[in-house]
Design a protein around this motif. Structure first.
Motif: not given
Length: 100
Positions: A12-15, A71-75, A80-83, A89-91
């Motif tokens: 899944r890693a991009r970096d 507050r917990l937000m489940i995406v 583990h990364t921010l695709p 949605e995150l912003a």
């Protein structure tokens, strides 16, 4: 049975340097969990976790439970990364959280 988490992280890693940093941190203190001091956090807190986080699934809930008023937000679908697909949605969630 050997854990497949490192392989899933790599896939899944991009970096890849981020993957290496996570491994170095885990090797330095694999038992380190600062949950005993999280109750001291006084800032409004939004904990964000991906529903498919291969590193520490469910750890966001542990963190959010221990920080008063967090507050917990489940995406859904995020690891583990921010695709890029989750950026909007995150912003929006972060802006709403910081708006007071």
């Amino acid at each position: 049975m050997k854990s497949s988490a490192p392989r899933r992280i790599h896939e899944r890693a991009r970096d890849l340097s981020a993957v290496a940093n996570h491994r170095l941190a885990a090797m330095a203190r694999p038992d380190f969990e600062p949950v005993g001091v999280l109750h001291r956090v006084q800032a409004p807190t939004l904990v964000i976790e991906g529903s498919h986080d291969p590193v520490k699934p469910g750890h966001g809930a542990v963190i959010a439970e221990r920080i008063p008023g967090a507050r917990l937000m489940i995406v859904e679908g995020m690891g583990h990364t921010l695709p890029p697909e989750a950026h909007e949605e995150l912003a929006a969630a972060i802006l709403a959280h910081t708006a007071g």
